[in-house]
Design a protein around this motif. Structure first.
Motif, PDB file in Angstrom:
ATOM      1  N   ARG A  74     -42.090  40.376 -34.676  1.00  0.00           N
ATOM      2  CA  ARG A  74     -41.419  39.910 -33.449  1.00  0.00           C
ATOM      3  C   ARG A  74     -39.996  39.526 -33.810  1.00  0.00           C
ATOM      4  NH1 ARG A  74     -46.512  35.866 -33.089  1.00  0.00           N
ATOM      5  NH2 ARG A  74     -48.081  37.421 -32.541  1.00  0.00           N
ATOM      6  N   LEU A  75     -39.041  40.182 -33.150  1.00  0.00           N
ATOM      7  CA  LEU A  75     -37.641  39.964 -33.492  1.00  0.00           C
ATOM      8  C   LEU A  75     -36.955  39.077 -32.459  1.00  0.00           C
ATOM      9  CD1 LEU A  75     -36.885  43.650 -34.505  1.00  0.00           C
ATOM     10  CD2 LEU A  75     -37.298  41.724 -36.044  1.00  0.00           C
ATOM     11  N   GLY A  76     -35.814  38.515 -32.868  1.00  0.00           N
ATOM     12  CA  GLY A  76     -35.147  37.546 -32.002  1.00  0.00           C
ATOM     13  C   GLY A  76     -33.929  38.064 -31.263  1.00  0.00           C
ATOM     14  N   THR A  77     -33.219  39.034 -31.851  1.00  0.00           N
ATOM     15  CA  THR A  77     -31.959  39.459 -31.233  1.00  0.00           C
ATOM     16  C   THR A  77     -31.828  40.989 -31.187  1.00  0.00           C
ATOM     17  OG1 THR A  77     -30.737  39.579 -33.318  1.00  0.00           O
ATOM     18  CG2 THR A  77     -30.771  37.429 -32.214  1.00  0.00           C
ATOM     19  N   ALA A  78     -30.904  41.415 -30.324  1.00  0.00           N
ATOM     20  CA  ALA A  78     -30.615  42.843 -30.197  1.00  0.00           C
ATOM     21  C   ALA A  78     -30.140  43.407 -31.536  1.00  0.00           C
ATOM     22  CB  ALA A  78     -29.541  43.045 -29.132  1.00  0.00           C
ATOM     23  N   GLN A  79     -29.325  42.622 -32.224  1.00  0.00           N
ATOM     24  CA  GLN A  79     -28.788  43.036 -33.520  1.00  0.00           C
ATOM     25  C   GLN A  79     -29.927  43.295 -34.522  1.00  0.00           C
ATOM     26  OE1 GLN A  79     -25.445  43.135 -34.566  1.00  0.00           O
ATOM     27  NE2 GLN A  79     -26.207  43.846 -36.557  1.00  0.00           N
ATOM     28  N   GLU A  80     -30.897  42.389 -34.545  1.00  0.00           N
ATOM     29  CA  GLU A  80     -32.049  42.562 -35.444  1.00  0.00           C
ATOM     30  C   GLU A  80     -32.825  43.822 -35.088  1.00  0.00           C
ATOM     31  OE1 GLU A  80     -32.822  37.741 -36.174  1.00  0.00           O
ATOM     32  OE2 GLU A  80     -34.353  38.924 -35.151  1.00  0.00           O
ATOM     33  N   LEU A  81     -32.986  44.050 -33.793  1.00  0.00           N
ATOM     34  CA  LEU A  81     -33.762  45.215 -33.352  1.00  0.00           C
ATOM     35  C   LEU A  81     -33.061  46.526 -33.715  1.00  0.00           C
ATOM     36  CD1 LEU A  81     -36.249  46.286 -31.737  1.00  0.00           C
ATOM     37  CD2 LEU A  81     -34.804  46.248 -29.702  1.00  0.00           C
ATOM     38  N   SER A  82     -31.753  46.578 -33.495  1.00  0.00           N
ATOM     39  CA  SER A  82     -31.081  47.853 -33.761  1.00  0.00           C
ATOM     40  C   SER A  82     -31.001  48.116 -35.270  1.00  0.00           C
ATOM     41  CB  SER A  82     -29.709  47.922 -33.089  1.00  0.00           C
ATOM     42  OG  SER A  82     -28.861  46.954 -33.640  1.00  0.00           O
ATOM     43  N   THR A  83     -30.857  47.052 -36.063  1.00  0.00           N
ATOM     44  CA  THR A  83     -30.857  47.274 -37.520  1.00  0.00           C
ATOM     45  C   THR A  83     -32.247  47.701 -37.986  1.00  0.00           C
ATOM     46  OG1 THR A  83     -29.173  45.561 -37.713  1.00  0.00           O
ATOM     47  CG2 THR A  83     -30.220  46.271 -39.751  1.00  0.00           C
ATOM     48  N   MET A  84     -33.266  47.087 -37.384  1.00  0.00           N
ATOM     49  CA  MET A  84     -34.640  47.457 -37.749  1.00  0.00           C
ATOM     50  C   MET A  84     -34.884  48.935 -37.454  1.00  0.00           C
ATOM     51  SD  MET A  84     -37.128  46.132 -39.272  1.00  0.00           S
ATOM     52  CE  MET A  84     -37.430  44.392 -39.254  1.00  0.00           C
ATOM     53  N   ARG A  85     -34.315  49.408 -36.357  1.00  0.00           N
ATOM     54  CA  ARG A  85     -34.458  50.839 -36.026  1.00  0.00           C
ATOM     55  C   ARG A  85     -33.880  51.709 -37.140  1.00  0.00           C
ATOM     56  NH1 ARG A  85     -30.593  53.970 -34.312  1.00  0.00           N
ATOM     57  NH2 ARG A  85     -29.325  52.292 -33.447  1.00  0.00           N
ATOM     58  N   ARG A  86     -32.727  51.298 -37.677  1.00  0.00           N
ATOM     59  CA  ARG A  86     -32.098  52.093 -38.743  1.00  0.00           C
ATOM     60  C   ARG A  86     -32.919  52.024 -40.030  1.00  0.00           C
ATOM     61  NH1 ARG A  86     -26.644  49.325 -39.070  1.00  0.00           N
ATOM     62  NH2 ARG A  86     -26.247  50.852 -40.711  1.00  0.00           N
ATOM     63  N   VAL A  87     -33.496  50.838 -40.303  1.00  0.00           N
ATOM     64  CA  VAL A  87     -34.340  50.676 -41.493  1.00  0.00           C
ATOM     65  C   VAL A  87     -35.564  51.602 -41.391  1.00  0.00           C
ATOM     66  CG1 VAL A  87     -35.919  49.057 -42.638  1.00  0.00           C
ATOM     67  CG2 VAL A  87     -33.604  48.315 -42.009  1.00  0.00           C
ATOM     68  N   PHE A  88     -36.223  51.563 -40.235  1.00  0.00           N
ATOM     69  CA  PHE A  88     -37.418  52.394 -40.073  1.00  0.00           C
ATOM     70  C   PHE A  88     -37.077  53.887 -40.101  1.00  0.00           C
ATOM     71  CE2 PHE A  88     -39.735  48.657 -37.952  1.00  0.00           C
ATOM     72  CZ  PHE A  88     -40.526  48.433 -39.063  1.00  0.00           C
ATOM     73  N   ALA A  89     -35.874  54.224 -39.628  1.00  0.00           N
ATOM     74  CA  ALA A  89     -35.483  55.639 -39.628  1.00  0.00           C
ATOM     75  C   ALA A  89     -35.467  56.207 -41.054  1.00  0.00           C
ATOM     76  CB  ALA A  89     -34.125  55.816 -38.956  1.00  0.00           C
ATOM     77  N   ASP A 431     -30.445  47.389 -26.303  1.00  0.00           N
ATOM     78  CA  ASP A 431     -30.525  46.514 -27.475  1.00  0.00           C
ATOM     79  C   ASP A 431     -30.957  47.281 -28.726  1.00  0.00           C
ATOM     80  OD1 ASP A 431     -29.764  44.507 -25.818  1.00  0.00           O
ATOM     81  OD2 ASP A 431     -31.708  43.510 -25.716  1.00  0.00           O
ATOM     82  N   LEU A 432     -31.835  48.240 -28.513  1.00  0.00           N
ATOM     83  CA  LEU A 432     -32.346  49.057 -29.616  1.00  0.00           C
ATOM     84  C   LEU A 432     -31.265  50.009 -30.133  1.00  0.00           C
ATOM     85  CD1 LEU A 432     -35.004  50.058 -31.117  1.00  0.00           C
ATOM     86  CD2 LEU A 432     -35.282  51.655 -29.212  1.00  0.00           C
ATOM     87  N   GLY A 433     -30.401  50.411 -29.220  1.00  0.00           N
ATOM     88  CA  GLY A 433     -29.367  51.385 -29.576  1.00  0.00           C
ATOM     89  C   GLY A 433     -29.907  52.805 -29.574  1.00  0.00           C
ATOM     90  N   ALA A 434     -30.986  53.036 -28.886  1.00  0.00           N
ATOM     91  CA  ALA A 434     -31.592  54.378 -28.807  1.00  0.00           C
ATOM     92  C   ALA A 434     -32.579  54.408 -27.650  1.00  0.00           C
ATOM     93  CB  ALA A 434     -32.316  54.723 -30.104  1.00  0.00           C
ATOM     94  N   ILE A 435     -32.941  55.618 -27.279  1.00  0.00           N
ATOM     95  CA  ILE A 435     -33.948  55.816 -26.235  1.00  0.00           C
ATOM     96  C   ILE A 435     -35.315  55.881 -26.925  1.00  0.00           C
ATOM     97  CG2 ILE A 435     -34.729  57.509 -24.501  1.00  0.00           C
ATOM     98  CD1 ILE A 435     -32.045  56.501 -23.690  1.00  0.00           C
ATOM     99  N   VAL A 436     -36.333  55.272 -26.335  1.00  0.00           N
ATOM    100  CA  VAL A 436     -37.666  55.404 -26.944  1.00  0.00           C
ATOM    101  C   VAL A 436     -38.266  56.758 -26.559  1.00  0.00           C
ATOM    102  CG1 VAL A 436     -38.076  52.899 -26.960  1.00  0.00           C
ATOM    103  CG2 VAL A 436     -38.911  54.261 -25.034  1.00  0.00           C
TER     104      VAL A 436
END
Ligand code: OOG
Ligand code: NI
Length: 466
Positions: A74-89, A431-436
């Motif tokens: 569970r993340l707290g901010t948009a910044q955390e979410l978009s970075t997490m997306r790059r990490v998972f990528a 916030d994610l910086g991408a489309i799901v």
């Protein structure tokens, strides 16, 4: 290793999933117990059901079962979410689906990061259910601002992790040494920290707004809150958990027990009460408790088409209207009976599920089909003639009503809270910086490709039916 000297993203994901599992086993011993129980039940299930074993072997997914798990953060901010997306990528994981949990009184919305290609899924289908806190749903403005301020100060990724994500993006991959370091560095983000970053007083206020808000805001990072192995017989595991000293929630979420499993069935055991320390103004620490981490198991069935999903949702609603499962489990058997009764309307053999267009199947040539060449038949006739077989495509995603049930059972009975339902996929994607990705399009693509492979191989003249 790919041509460029980079480690494939599938290998990085496998290594990460294994490292996460080892860490969680150390942190939460009951997870190890559950893993052993699931392994035993899966062996028994395979031994007693040769047809299931064969299906899994044909679809190339027998080996992945024991490797398979999902986690949640569970993340707290948009910044955390978009970075997490790059990490998972970097690990070959994309955001699939949008889940609005506000309808169920949980102030988050979510996606699942997972591999999408058929080959990648077979290697390791590791997924992470990832939620983002909806500060906009906290009514108390002072508290909302305070929570936002705390979150804006924290850094959930190590410098090493950030540096390696950038490097992977720049180069298009990571070499062996970097990949190993990447796994180690990223694991840090998911680690449990027993020292809170807020005072006991702020924690209490966050907690009374919603337990989940306290869990997300009060710590250094988004500790992994559960890691879920896949079982081939969830009823067996549910029944045997108490013998291992683990008490599961009263009902299994999702569809009832069936001959042909559909979608996803899940059950969990209660969150642990863990000792934590809160910082005091004078620099000392005050002892307290926090409940966040729990255990869960799941059984996965066939992915349903939009038509199948509509039927599933309708029947689930009907069952819940007849009997709403109480948080304390007091009407569990009544609910299970209602569910079983209502779901009689959902066909329970693979042939009917396919004929009614309710599920996605993967088609392949039988031994006989491979022997014969240049047959002039359409797909249906080839199936009829035993030249082509069909096997269910596994559902790789999640279910919002089940997820809400899992959240709720771990929040305690007192945590039911009203939020105004306000799905906001646009805000989430911004916030994610991408489309799901759309899960249905993805399954349809896998089915289509399997049909095309059959058609190419034998040269069937007619185009296949959808
Ligand atoms: C996630 C709960 C949802 C599932 O399997 O549906 C979930 C959470 O508690 O953070 O993991
Ligand atoms: Ni889960």
């Amino acid at each position: 290793m790919t041509k460029s000297g980079f480690v494939g993203s599938d290998s990085i994901r496998s290594a990460f999933s294994a490292a996460m599992s080892a860490m969680y086993r150390d942190e939460v011993p009951a997870y190890g117990t559950l893993m052993r129980l699931v392994a035993r039940v899966n062996e028994e299930a395979l031994a007693s059901d040769p047809e299931m074993r064969e299906r899994l072997a044909v679809t190339d997914s027998l080996d992945r079962i024991s490797e398979e798990r999902h986690g949640a953060i569970r993340l707290g901010t948009a910044q955390e979410l978009s970075t997490m997306r790059r990490v998972f990528a970097v690990m070959g994981m994309q955001p699939v689906g949008y889940y609005d949990l506000s309808t169920a009184g949980v102030p988050v919305h979510s996606t699942a990061f997972r591999p999408v290609g058929d080959a990648s899924l077979k290697i390791n289908p590791f997924r992470v259910f990832t939620s983002l806190l909806r500060l906009d749903l906290i009514k108390d403005e002072v508290l909302r601002n305070e929570a936002a301020a705390v979150l804006s100060r924290r850094k959930i990724f190590t410098d090493g992790a950030l540096e390696l994500v950038e490097k992977a993006e720049r180069q298009g991959g990571l070499d062996g040494q970097d990949a190993e370091r990447f796994v180690r560095e990223v694991l840090e983000t998911f680690r449990w920290h027993d020292k809170a970053t807020v005072s006991a007083e702020i924690y209490e206020r966050l907690h009374s707004a919603h337990r989940l808000i306290a869990d997300i805001v009060s710590f250094k990072g988004p500790h992994i809150n559960h890691l879920t192995p896949r079982t081939l017989n969830i009823d067996q595991v549910q029944e045997r958990m108490p013998h291992e000293g683990i008490v599961p929630k009263a009902i299994v979420e999702g569809p009832p027990t069936r001959r042909c499993p559909i979608l996803l069935r899940q059950t969990s055991f209660k969150a642990l009460e863990e000792a934590v320390l809160f910082p005091e103004a004078d620099g000392s620490w005050r002892g307290g408790f926090h409940t966040a981490r729990f255990g869960e198991i799941e059984q996965r069935g066939i992915a349903l088409t939009p038509k199948g999903r509509v039927l599933y949702d309708r029947l689930l609603n009907e069952a819940r209207e007849r009997c709403r499962p109480a948080a304390d489990g007091s009407n569990a058997s009544e609910y299970e009976a209602a569910l079983a009764e209502v779901f009689r309307a959902f066909p329970d053999d693979w042939s009917s599920i396919r004929k009614h267009g309710l599920g996605y199947f993967s088609y392949s040539l039988t031994a006989e089909g491979q022997r014969r060449e240049g047959i002039d038949m359409d797909l249906e006739a080839a199936v009829e003639a035993g030249l082509v077989r069909f096997d269910p495509i596994v559902y790789e995603d999640f279910l919002p009503v089940s997820a809400a049930g899992i959240f709720q059972s771990n929040l305690g009975d007192d945590a039911m809270q009203e939020f105004i339902a306000s799905p906001n996929q646009k805000m989430f994607e911004r916030d994610l910086g991408a489309i799901v990705l759309d899960e249905f399009a993805h399954y349809a693509g896998i089915m289509r490709a399997s049909i095309d492979r059959c058609l190419r191989h034998v040269g069937f003249a007619a185009a296949a039916a959808e």
